[in-house]
Design a protein around this motif. Structure first.
Motif, PDB file in Angstrom:
ATOM      1  N   UNK A  36       0.836  -1.195   0.000  1.00  9.19           N
ATOM      2  CA  UNK A  36       0.000   0.000   0.000  1.00  9.19           C
ATOM      3  C   UNK A  36       0.875   1.251   0.000  1.00  9.19           C
ATOM      4  N   UNK A  37       0.588   2.159  -0.928  1.00  9.29           N
ATOM      5  CA  UNK A  37       1.270   3.456  -0.958  1.00  9.29           C
ATOM      6  C   UNK A  37       0.532   4.467  -0.094  1.00  9.29           C
ATOM      7  N   UNK A  38      -0.774   4.546  -0.244  1.00 14.09           N
ATOM      8  CA  UNK A  38      -1.588   5.489   0.530  1.00 14.09           C
ATOM      9  C   UNK A  38      -3.018   4.985   0.546  1.00 14.09           C
ATOM     10  N   UNK A  39      -3.736   5.328   1.607  1.00 13.01           N
ATOM     11  CA  UNK A  39      -5.141   4.943   1.738  1.00 13.01           C
ATOM     12  C   UNK A  39      -5.921   6.116   2.320  1.00 13.01           C
ATOM     13  N   UNK A 125      -5.746  -0.048   5.403  1.00 10.48           N
ATOM     14  CA  UNK A 125      -5.092   0.689   6.476  1.00 10.48           C
ATOM     15  C   UNK A 125      -4.025  -0.238   7.050  1.00 10.48           C
ATOM     16  N   UNK A 126      -3.077  -0.553   6.201  1.00 10.63           N
ATOM     17  CA  UNK A 126      -2.075  -1.579   6.492  1.00 10.63           C
ATOM     18  C   UNK A 126      -0.905  -1.411   5.534  1.00 10.63           C
ATOM     19  N   UNK A 127       0.165  -2.141   5.809  1.00 12.03           N
ATOM     20  CA  UNK A 127       1.303  -2.137   4.898  1.00 12.03           C
ATOM     21  C   UNK A 127       0.980  -2.886   3.611  1.00 12.03           C
ATOM     22  N   UNK A 128       0.121  -3.899   3.708  1.00  7.00           N
ATOM     23  CA  UNK A 128      -0.217  -4.731   2.561  1.00  7.00           C
ATOM     24  C   UNK A 128      -1.715  -5.020   2.531  1.00  7.00           C
ATOM     25  N   UNK A 129      -2.241  -5.233   1.338  1.00  9.92           N
ATOM     26  CA  UNK A 129      -3.621  -5.670   1.187  1.00  9.92           C
ATOM     27  C   UNK A 129      -3.639  -6.750   0.107  1.00  9.92           C
ATOM     28  N   UNK A 334      -9.448  18.503   4.064  1.00 11.88           N
ATOM     29  CA  UNK A 334      -9.912  17.914   2.819  1.00 11.88           C
ATOM     30  C   UNK A 334      -9.792  16.412   2.909  1.00 11.88           C
ATOM     31  N   UNK A 335      -9.071  15.794   1.977  1.00 17.08           N
ATOM     32  CA  UNK A 335      -8.857  14.360   2.029  1.00 17.08           C
ATOM     33  C   UNK A 335      -7.713  14.041   2.963  1.00 17.08           C
ATOM     34  N   UNK A 336      -7.962  13.099   3.866  1.00 17.95           N
ATOM     35  CA  UNK A 336      -6.973  12.638   4.847  1.00 17.95           C
ATOM     36  C   UNK A 336      -6.457  11.283   4.390  1.00 17.95           C
ATOM     37  N   UNK A 337      -5.123  11.146   4.325  1.00 20.16           N
ATOM     38  CA  UNK A 337      -4.517   9.889   3.894  1.00 20.16           C
ATOM     39  C   UNK A 337      -3.730   9.239   5.025  1.00 20.16           C
ATOM     40  N   UNK A 338      -3.750   7.911   5.047  1.00 14.83           N
ATOM     41  CA  UNK A 338      -2.797   7.138   5.830  1.00 14.83           C
ATOM     42  C   UNK A 338      -1.726   6.670   4.881  1.00 14.83           C
ATOM     43  N   UNK A 339      -0.459   6.828   5.278  1.00 11.51           N
ATOM     44  CA  UNK A 339       0.655   6.439   4.424  1.00 11.51           C
ATOM     45  C   UNK A 339       1.552   5.466   5.168  1.00 11.51           C
ATOM     46  N   UNK A 340       1.390   4.170   4.904  1.00  8.64           N
ATOM     47  CA  UNK A 340       2.221   3.170   5.582  1.00  8.64           C
ATOM     48  C   UNK A 340       3.708   3.401   5.340  1.00  8.64           C
TER      49      UNK A 340
END
Length: 340
Positions: A36-39, A125-129, A334-340
């Motif tokens: 995952x790059x960003x979620x 919301x993880x390192x991998x999906x 605005x848009x909130x991202x999680x970035x592993x």
């Protein structure tokens, strides 16, 4: 066999989460593992965390995350090994693909039951999906993965635009200037409307709508003076009164598409007005494969500029702080991202 560990945000039950660590997942037959790059975090994720999502549309404990982008890291049996290393996004609905609705392309209406990444299946919301390869939409090598993390909401908007079928020279209105609304403004501006109105109570999102192609903006009170003016109205806010307001903005014989998800207690649409005005009202829940393809094409050809909507980035460890911002009412968010 892959070695190492992966992290994920596990929502154990409403209001309770923790960062968990486990082995890196192996993709099964027909699956791929994506780094995952960003979620993105959206209002639906906030509903999952608060426990207000409709019964049947979430299964706890769950790793949320249905808006994401990443790079294919490994493929399972039966999957083209050439996909490894490709940038990608993927559809969220785990539709069966064989029922009558799926056969007609209406995968969000799959009769086999609701399954979706990030709600009933582990999300991003993880390192991998890990996702079925059949749901992938691979991206060009030069794709901006931060922008691509917004392709899921863009696909929902694309679904609405496909239903709406805007024609050049029409008067068009968009209710709501959040993420969905600003993406809708960008896509609808490409149809050369005679007028493109954005409605929102917040001045800053309206200013951004102008930058994306809106030719007119209004707060909800002022928009009441424009009732009956618009050929097409796309509702994106999901506020208690916006579905009704959308039908009032439409001209007689006009078209209305609802994409927002209002909570219980929303103001109903007047059936007498619908009949007398001869309105066509449609709704969108999720996105079809065709809508995903349209959104990806819009991004790669430059019609969409979703990266400009991102205002906050957080690490996985800061999920609690990040989810608190979503739905906070802060006009700077605005848009909130999680970035592993």
């Amino acid at each position: 066999m892959t070695r190492g560990t992966t992290r994920g945000v596990l929502v154990e039950e409403p209001g309770r989460h923790r960062l968990v660590t486990g082995p890196v997942p192996e993709p099964g037959p027909g699956e791929v593992r994506v780094a995952v790059h960003a979620a993105g975090i959206c209002a639906s994720d906030r509903e999952v965390y608060d426990g207000t999502r409709a019964p049947g549309y979430v299964r706890y404990p769950i790793v949320p995350g249905h808006e994401w982008s990443g790079t294919i890291e490994a493929v399972g049996e039966g999957v083209d090994p050439g996909l490894a290393g490709r940038k990608t996004v993927a559809e969220g609905f785990r539709a069966c693909g064989v029922c009558e609705r799926c056969r007609t392309g209406q995968t969000s209406l799959c009769t086999a039951g609701y399954e979706e990444t990030g709600f009933t299946q582990p999300g991003a919301f993880a390192d991998h999906v890990v996702v079925p390869a059949r749901l992938l939409h691979p991206l060009p090598d030069d794709a901006d993965l931060t922008a691509a993390a917004l392709l899921e909401p863009a696909a929902v908007v694309a679904a609405a635009v496909l239903v709406a079928a805007p024609r050049p020279g029409e008067r068009v209105a968009v209710l709501g200037a959040g993420t969905l609304g600003l993406l809708a403004v960008q896509l609808l501006a490409a149809s050369s409307p005679a007028e493109l109105l954005a409605v929102d109570p917040r001045p800053r999102p309206l200013a951004r709508a102008t930058g994306f192609g809106a030719t007119r903006t209004a707060a909800p009170d002022a928009a009441a003076q424009l009732h009956g003016r618009y050929d097409l109205v796309v509702e994106t806010a999901g506020a208690p009164s916006t579905a009704r307001d959308a039908t009032l903005l439409a001209r007689r014989g006009g078209r209305v598409v609802l994409t927002g998800m209002p909570e219980a207690g929303a103001v109903g649409i007047d059936p007498v007005h619908l009949s007398v005005a001869q309105l066509t009202v449609s709704s969108v829940f999720g996105a079809t494969p065709a809508a995903w393809s349209a959104a990806v094409r819009a991004l790669t050809t430059g019609l969409l500029r979703p990266a400009e909507l991102v205002t906050h980035r957080f690490a996985l460890e800061s999920f609690g702080e990040a989810v608190a911002l979503v739905g906070s009412g802060d006009p700077e968010v605005g848009k909130v991202l999680l970035t592993p």
